[in-house]
Design a protein around this motif. Structure first.
Motif, mmCIF file in Angstrom:
data_model
loop_
_atom_site.group_PDB
_atom_site.id
_atom_site.type_symbol
_atom_site.label_atom_id
_atom_site.label_comp_id
_atom_site.label_asym_id
_atom_site.label_seq_id
_atom_site.Cartn_x
_atom_site.Cartn_y
_atom_site.Cartn_z
ATOM 1 N N HIS A 1 -13.360 -3.285 -5.867
ATOM 2 C CA HIS A 1 -12.386 -4.375 -6.349
ATOM 3 C C HIS A 1 -13.172 -5.461 -7.167
ATOM 4 N N TYR B 1 0.826 -1.125 0.135
ATOM 5 C CA TYR B 1 -0.054 -0.029 0.085
ATOM 6 C C TYR B 1 0.795 1.094 0.144
ATOM 7 N N ASN C 1 -6.056 6.319 -10.205
ATOM 8 C CA ASN C 1 -6.001 5.059 -9.479
ATOM 9 C C ASN C 1 -6.154 5.221 -8.032
ATOM 10 N N PHE D 1 -7.097 -0.090 -6.319
ATOM 11 C CA PHE D 1 -5.825 -0.203 -6.722
ATOM 12 C C PHE D 1 -5.400 -1.666 -6.597
ATOM 13 N N ASP D 2 -4.705 -2.270 -7.652
ATOM 14 C CA ASP D 2 -4.162 -3.693 -7.716
ATOM 15 C C ASP D 2 -2.644 -3.534 -7.854
ATOM 16 N N ALA D 3 -2.050 -3.534 -6.829
ATOM 17 C CA ALA D 3 -0.412 -3.549 -6.861
ATOM 18 C C ALA D 3 0.066 -4.806 -7.481
ATOM 19 N N ARG E 1 -6.745 4.140 -4.001
ATOM 20 C CA ARG E 1 -6.103 3.070 -3.206
ATOM 21 C C ARG E 1 -7.347 2.044 -2.889
ATOM 22 N N TYR F 1 -5.989 -1.327 1.875
ATOM 23 C CA TYR F 1 -7.001 -1.051 0.668
ATOM 24 C C TYR F 1 -6.876 -1.798 -0.618
ATOM 25 N N ASN F 2 -5.634 -1.738 -1.016
ATOM 26 C CA ASN F 2 -5.287 -2.311 -2.249
ATOM 27 C C ASN F 2 -5.324 -3.800 -2.492
ATOM 28 N N THR G 1 1.965 3.952 -10.512
ATOM 29 C CA THR G 1 1.349 2.330 -10.159
ATOM 30 C C THR G 1 2.337 1.539 -10.803
#
Lengths: 763, 763
Positions: A299, A207, A215, A220-222, A217, A253-254, A583
């Protein structure tokens, strides 16, 4: 009587966050005969006994951060959400007395971690954390806070745009690990029987994007490779969970590689609980606020709200910051998506933590329960808040103007700029109510024999064209210009450069032939326009320096204290924000994507280096003993390694002689980096492995620092994330820029120090 | 006596913006014998005489927007900066009476241009502008405003992220041109002797980035090809300057192809004054606020501050919003960077405008001087503000739920959401003080026989999980959910999608089996999650609807007024923000850069199309006369074209029969687009060339619309920016989606309608 009072609290809590925190009455209350009140029983047995007394409806109501308690059992309402990033902070569970100056109307407000990190002094951090937990206990004893604190924020400060970078000690994971271990010791205390408070390492994991260019949080897909996940993003959490035994972890969150972290059993079970053995009584995982909702939307990880709550609970998120568990677990239960065993496990963890905090035990056995407002913001704590700010401040440029000789000079100083009379801005975010806020202007006014002209914000060029600032600068002997960048949660920065308007006013004010000191506050900005500008005499970076920030700054400027802080982050050039999307989580440079690399380990075009910092004197650093061996056999090293976690095994303690060659007594931070060609390519430029702050080295004197290297200092992570000791060439580099280099080699076959658990195939 | 009063005003103005605006005393004041006061002399001679009386120091002090006047000449102070984007607005030169309800304590507050544009009714826009200029004159007569208004904002709404898109009529330049011509006629009035107010077309040119991912407007360099500059970005300004004879143009913050616009003589002289013949008395260019400073920093276009001011003045920026001219022109003059002729020309332009506004003439010859507060927010103006909101509202989805039959039903309506009881949010930015602000909730409460449950913001999921919203929705017969996106100056949007939290609460509330009406306010968001969601009954877009916004919405919802507004912009999918950087100014798709194209002309993946809008009835549109010729010879067309500007020559007026096939009386906006293979590739998908709103077409009736095509409707711009009529295939498409197509061809040789002035080589 006690029951009567509990009833009232319970009623209040059902409509709003609980204002105070009362503990269960284990003497005469309904629970007095439940094993939870038996101090002789094990923590687990006690928690299980409590949970066994609950209906499923009651269990579900207890899964949210604002817990209503259970009236029929005399289980009081409880707010799990407290903050204390750099002092007991305003948050749902903390109630400051609104009567100004009254008891509990304030708490010590230390600098933001980013400045505390710059001190590179872990003992100081433990002292700060000890003050914070003492004050937290005092607040709790007055029914003004709970005992679960959602601090610290230890995601490494990967990108200069991150809106919450100020909350962290910096970009380097070795540094964060050392810092946070001391911090958690200070927060959780050393009483073998009781946790002082519960600390929470957040946000697990990957995160560090708030809201960058679409984007957010929340969705967001890290995307992170096993190698960089293990070597960088996971490192601070490993220290928290495995080594510092933090009692709580917050998922984020991510999503990580496609799975929202709060619903990811790979993270919460395989890595956290299994690999790191994070299984002590009362260790629990909390969600970030509304992050369970985010599992559903945005998500879109589950098809229904019920699946989102059930999957998260099953994955190992024990507490929901919010009401999403409470709202949707009933239907999920009816649909058979989870069973009693699962929710019981979560509640046992949560109530075990309460038991370990002493909430079900008699007060008279607990030293922490005796703390009062007399222990809040004591003179020693005030001194500590000043000292940590002084130790963190970094001198970036100095043409000899500093230290200012103000004594008996009848000097006129112009203090100009938006931060010149800063108040709460000096605290940064996640702050509490400070007892006072000493701005640079106020501190300057208190300097003996100095006349201060104040101009505040330079003015609106549209309406007036800066007349007050120009007048003050022209009339002064010296100009101090205090300005900088702020950042905020939910928002990443777009810009890391000084605006044109600010460059214009600053160079204008610097052009009157007076020494011009740029007091750079807040987050980093590219100082290129000033670093080599002949009219800019000095640049000091002071971050968010807390309640005594102005005093700390003036003590440095006047030489009462000599500066020795070091940059906790890389200062990037302004164009960096155009070079790589925020990102892109990769740290390594990548010719295809254009990523120029991240952090001092991988990026070589910095404006000001990580670890850089000037002094009022000149230090030389050299190895104390140049007859050290220069080659080691890996298998011999492994045979001598008996620690459970092999990265912690000692390698060498390297002595460094630090000589003060100048005329000013000063601290010196000794930094040691490893570089060299070993392990997987690409090789990092270098990597911090040890540091020690030496104190008050007298002019002409030599002091000795010890850089304690471990096998982990030498090891690198392979592409699966395993930690491996590789044969090859190594160098130990001292200081920034490097003053001394020790080359050595490891021979033999590579050896694995740690096997990294692999993630299951993702959807 | 008069002189005495002027003195006081002059003194006040030297320290602050002038509160009131007095005109020079041409009867007995020091200027009474100056030719400027001779109403028989030409405007130019009068202005030159005034300027001839000034010293160079005085001239320089008069170049800023807050003019101190010249005391010795009885020339009063004057604030040039007034705003009136959608009603007389709060701004430095406008002083509302702070006594609530008092005279001049408010002005009519119309919807934001983005909603007014959706009405596609230029007569209505002229009526709105006429009210605004009348109220502006009334404020001026009460010494509560000046007469120079920095409105309208006509940069085309190129990218959905733009923070100021709400200030414009939309993305299509033909639409903006038609709209703004009517608007300026209304603002500047039709008195042959006097300008009603000075309108200002801004921001010239290529300005539509606030602050996107590190790109701030103050230093942004817009790279635009001659073709797209001429065919798109310049078009609204051409109409303003060449056709509508707007009296003022504002240059912008950005640079265009390397040169800051306020310092660009190519733009301000070659294009604006020479090519468009924008040279009438009193036509002047003002800078944007501090944009002269920005020429120096952050543009770094000049080496010194003095060059920045001199170059801008020489390029043709006559007035500086700010103090930068005043601060730095003196040194520039001393350095010989400009001469008296240059500054005199600027001042002659500025004072010619004041003369054309009647400021140096007796009041009794000027009808505008008789306007009073009795002319402010009259009943007719109130009705107009309601009507324009109704005409703009766009019905995006309807399953038959709308119009709601509320009469005699004893219906309970839940009005939920952050905009449900919106006040100033309904006005958008650049607003004044409205006489009242009728929220959707207030308007719903006034519906006869309706019971209204209000829940406001759905709640904080962390602390409560939306109980009020859920309770209201469950108890109601119908749910109206009012929500949307806001935008702001100095900030572009990162997101054009509904947040996960909002999607969650909206689909939750829509899931109780009640009709669910999404009232989408503010800027566009991707409605994909709701467009095909079976539980979402209807979607209305109502933008920023102004003082009577709630009434307009409820009139549409209950069917008192039938909706006929059309989308003034493309509604893009959420991923669009990832597909193209905002800084890529190109409109055409580009496979190399990945730009998918911009606006309905070049982008074919929209969620909701530009020009789309449903009705409560069904209309068919067909060509009235299908015996039209189908081929024209270009040379013949050119021979018949005698207009000074050949793009304005008539081609055909095409009749369109519009039949109301349903049972509800309704307006219908007839839209005509040209498509086809002609001119340079790539070809746009289509391009708007004409529109006409038909009013109150009865059920079963047929009305006739006339689409008036010009040679400009058919022409395209070549890669040098020239406007050319090309042989090839053409189609005229009616309505969105297309209901009727007329194919024709042009034959012969291509003919140039307009030669575009080429920019000199850039640095």
């Amino acid at each position: 009587m006690a029951l009567q009072l509990l009833t009232t609290v319970g009623l209040l809590a059902s409509s709003a966050a609980a204002a105070g925190h009362l503990f269960p009455d284990c003497q005469t209350g309904p629970l007095s005969n439940n094993v939870v009140c038996n101090t002789k029983a094990s923590v687990t047995d006690r928690a299980k006994a409590l949970v066994a007394a609950l209906t499923i409806e009651e269990k579900i109501t207890l899964t949210g951060s604002t817990s209503p308690g259970v009236h029929r059992l005399g289980l009081p309402s409880y707010e799990w959400w407290q903050e204390a990033l750099h002092g007991v902070a305003s948050s749902p569970g903390v109630t400051f007395n609104k009567q100004s100056g009254g008891n509990y109307s304030f708490a010590t407000s230390f600098p933001q971690p980013i400045l505390m990190g710059a001190a590179f002094n872990d003992d100081l951090i433990k002292a700060v954390a000890t003050v914070i937990s003492t004050e937290a206990r005092a607040f709790n004893n007055a029914n003004r806070s709970g005992l679960d604190y959602w601090t610290p924020n230890i995601n490494p400060y990967r990108d200069p745009r991150w809106g919450r970078g100020q909350e962290t000690p910096g970009e380097d994971t070795f540094h964060i690990k050392s810092y946070v271990k001391s911090l958690i010791e200070g927060l959780q205390g050393s009483d073998p029987n009781y946790l002082k408070v519960v600390a929470t390492c957040k946000h697990f994991v990957g995160y560090d994007v708030e809201n960058w260019s679409g984007n957010e949080r929340y969705g967001f897909d890290a995307i992170i490779s096993p190698q960089e996940l293990s070597e960088y993003y996971m490192q601070p959490f490993q220290t928290c969970a495995r080594d510092a035994k933090v009692a709580s972890i917050m998922c984020s969150y991510n999503a990580l590689n496609g799975v929202p972290t709060c619903a990811d059993s790979y993270l919460l079970q395989d890595v956290l609980r299994d690999h790191w053995n994070w299984t002590d009584d009362g260790f629990y995982v909390t969600s970030d606020c509304d992050s369970i909702q985010n599992v559903f939307l945005p998500h879109n990880y589950t098809d229904t709200r019920e699946e989102a709550v059930a999957f998260s609970l099953i994955a190992g998120t024990d507490l929901d910051c919010g009401a999403y568990y409470g709202t949707h677990l009933p239907a999920a239960y009816e649909q058979g998506l989870f069973n009693d065993t699962t929710i019981d496990q979560a509640l046992v963890r949560l109530y075990s933590a309460q038991i370990r905090l002493g909430m079900f035990d008699p007060a008279n056995n607990q030293a922490y329960r005796a703390l009062t407002f007399g222990d809040v913001n004591t003179p020693d704590s005030q001194t500590l808040a000043l000292r940590v700010a002084e130790e963190g401040i970094v001198l970036i440029k100095n043409d000899g103007t500093l230290p200012l000789q103000t004594k008996d000079r009848n000097m006129t100083i112009a203090v100009i700029g938006p931060w010149a009379n800063a108040t709460t801005t000096m605290q940064g975010n996640y702050a509490g109510v400070a007892p006072y806020l000493r701005s640079p202007y106020l501190a300057a006014k208190d300097l003996p024999g100095v006349n201060v002209l104040y101009a505040g914000s330079p003015g609106d060029p549209t309406t007036d064209g800066y007349p007050a600032a120009i007048k003050a600068a022209k009339a002064a002997d010296v100009v101090i210009y205090a300005d900088g960048a702020n950042s905020a949660e939910e928002e990443d920065r777009n810009l890391i450069r000084w605006s044109g308007e600010r460059q214009d006013i600053m160079t204008l004010l610097a052009g009157y032939g007076k020494p011009f000191i740029l007091l750079q506050m807040g987050d980093q900005l590219d100082d290129t326009p000033f670093l080599h500008h002949e009219n800019v005499s000095a640049i000091l970076w002071a971050g968010f320096p807390g309640q005594s920030g102005g005093d700390a700054i003036m003590n440095i400027i006047t030489g009462k204290t000599a500066p020795a802080g070091r940059m906790p982050v890389t200062q990037y050039p302004a164009h960096y924000v155009d070079d790589v999307p925020m990102t892109d989580m990769s740290l390594r440079p990548n010719a295809t994507s254009g990523n120029p690399g991240r952090t001092y380990m991988w990026y070589n075009q910095s404006v000001v280096d990580f670890g850089f910092g000037l002094h009022y004197t000149h230090f030389t650093a050299s190895f104390a003993n140049d007859s050290d061996a220069s080659s080691w056999d890996i298998q011999s090293l492994m045979q001598g390694c008996t620690e459970a976690y092999k990265d912690l095994c000692s390698f060498q303690s390297v002595g460094v002689s630090v000589r003060n060659e100048g005329s000013v007594k000063s601290d010196f931070v000794t930094l040691g980096f490893v570089a060299g060609e070993h392990g997987p390519t690409p090789y990092p430029i270098k990597q911090l492995v040890a540091y020690e702050r030496l104190f008050a080295v007298e002019a002409g004197a030599t002091a000795m620092a010890h850089l304690n290297l471990t096998l982990g200092s030498l090891a690198r992570h392979d592409d699966m994330g395993n930690l491996v000791l590789y044969p090859g060439d190594y160098s130990l580099l001292v200081d920034v820029p490097t003053q001394a280099t020790w080359n050595f080699t490891l021979t033999g076959k590579e050896a694995t120090l740690e096997e990294w658990p692999q993630a299951p195939p993702r959807q």
